[in-house]
Write a protein that holds these residues in place. Structure first.
Motif, short mmCIF file in Angstrom:
data_model
loop_
_atom_site.label_atom_id
_atom_site.label_comp_id
_atom_site.label_asym_id
_atom_site.label_seq_id
_atom_site.Cartn_x
_atom_site.Cartn_y
_atom_site.Cartn_z
N TYR A 191 -0.87 15.16 14.36
CA TYR A 191 -1.30 14.21 13.33
C TYR A 191 -2.74 14.49 12.91
CZ TYR A 191 -2.24 9.61 11.20
OH TYR A 191 -2.57 8.60 10.33
N TYR A 222 -9.52 4.82 9.09
CA TYR A 222 -8.73 4.35 10.22
C TYR A 222 -7.30 4.86 10.10
CZ TYR A 222 -12.72 1.44 11.17
OH TYR A 222 -14.00 1.02 11.45
N GLN A 223 -6.68 5.13 11.26
CA GLN A 223 -5.38 5.81 11.27
C GLN A 223 -4.49 5.25 12.36
OE1 GLN A 223 -7.37 9.48 11.89
NE2 GLN A 223 -7.21 10.14 9.78
N LEU A 224 -3.21 5.68 12.32
CA LEU A 224 -2.24 5.33 13.36
C LEU A 224 -2.05 3.82 13.46
CD1 LEU A 224 -3.42 7.90 16.05
CD2 LEU A 224 -1.34 8.05 14.67
N PHE A 225 -1.56 3.26 12.38
CA PHE A 225 -1.33 1.81 12.33
C PHE A 225 0.01 1.40 12.91
CE2 PHE A 225 -4.60 2.46 9.19
CZ PHE A 225 -5.38 1.31 9.28
N ARG A 227 5.10 4.20 8.08
CA ARG A 227 3.94 5.08 8.07
C ARG A 227 3.50 5.58 6.69
NH1 ARG A 227 5.42 8.17 13.77
NH2 ARG A 227 4.61 6.49 15.09
N GLU A 269 0.28 4.06 5.42
CA GLU A 269 -1.01 4.23 6.09
C GLU A 269 -2.12 4.67 5.14
OE1 GLU A 269 -1.11 6.36 9.70
OE2 GLU A 269 0.11 4.86 10.75
N ASN A 270 -1.80 5.49 4.15
CA ASN A 270 -2.85 5.96 3.24
C ASN A 270 -3.55 4.81 2.53
OD1 ASN A 270 -2.68 8.68 3.79
ND2 ASN A 270 -1.11 9.05 2.24
N LEU A 315 -4.08 1.95 3.89
CA LEU A 315 -4.69 1.07 4.89
C LEU A 315 -5.89 1.70 5.60
CD1 LEU A 315 -1.42 -0.25 6.59
CD2 LEU A 315 -2.86 -1.48 4.95
N ARG A 316 -6.29 2.88 5.18
CA ARG A 316 -7.31 3.61 5.94
C ARG A 316 -8.66 2.90 5.97
NH1 ARG A 316 -5.12 8.16 7.71
NH2 ARG A 316 -3.54 9.26 6.49
N GLY A 374 -6.46 0.34 12.80
CA GLY A 374 -5.67 1.47 13.27
C GLY A 374 -6.01 1.81 14.71
#
Length: 229
Positions: A34, A196-199, A208, A211-212, A214-215, A220
């Protein structure tokens, strides 16, 4: 965490990691891939193709396979303070170029690398040493080179649980994203971009693609900093 402590955990690192992230529904290789996919996408948008890559705090070589698959013809140096970890790295990846260092000064000339990468390393390093080490990473990057830093997000409850239950994270001190950004700036990096990543854990993988969007949200499981030399 001292070099000797890392040596103790080298042979059992993957099992310990798997146990600590069981709730996330993914394995170590997923998280490593990832991160490299994120790095590659940013570089592609910028039209950059690094020739020399530093994996700072490479450990047993978690990131080596996705790095090599993404950058097949590039020089990749796996750097760490733990000879035990690097020994495991060489067994897993016989073609890896490994380098042991003293935890303070990087054994490379100024401007050696086009890209530096580190994944969840700085929470193991005493905060008083961060700016100095970040400055060393900046020194060995060429002008215009990029540095990608990934860290655990202390605001995420699953992350806190994973760190709390993982033996090799016993002495870990999690660092907020904006504080880490401040430290990279203090080390001389000209720009930093925090994401921020991996929500969504494995059971919610269908979400997923969101996620873009929500960064910006500091919830995350991890965050990344993209810094320019």
């Amino acid at each position: 965490m001292t070099e000797a402590e890392f040596d103790v955990h080298a042979d059992t690192y993957r099992r310990q990691h798997a146990d600590s992230v069981r709730l996330a529904g993914e394995d170590l290789d997923y998280f490593a891939a990832y991160k490299i996919e994120h790095v590659a996408s940013v570089l592609a948008r910028a039209g950059q193709s690094p020739r020399t890559i530093l994996d700072f705090g490479a450990g047993i070589g978690n990131s080596y396979t996705p790095l090599r698959q993404t950058f097949p013809d590039n020089r990749i140096v796996s750097l760490d303070v733990s000879e035990g970890s690097l020994s495991v790295c060489r067994k897993l990846h016989p073609d890896a170029e490994t380098c042991l260092y003293d935890g303070r000064k990087l054994p490379f000339d100024d401007g050696t690398f086009d890209l530096a990468f580190t994944a969840c390393v700085f929470h193991h390093i005493d905060a008083s040493e961060h700016i100095g080490l970040l400055g060393e990473i900046r020194r060995v990057l060429r002008t215009g080179g990029r540095f990608f830093l990934f860290e655990h997000n202390p605001l995420n409850p699953l992350t806190r649980h994973a760190v709390r239950t993982c033996p090799f994270d016993e002495h870990a001190v999690l660092i907020a994203g904006r504080e880490m950004m401040r430290r990279t700036s203090a080390a001389g990096f000209s720009t930093s971009r925090l994401q921020y990543q991996l929500f969504f854990p494995g059971p919610l993988a269908a979400l997923r693609p969101l996620e873009n969007a929500l960064r910006w949200l500091p919830l995350g499981a991890q965050y990344s900093l993209e810094c320019c030399r």
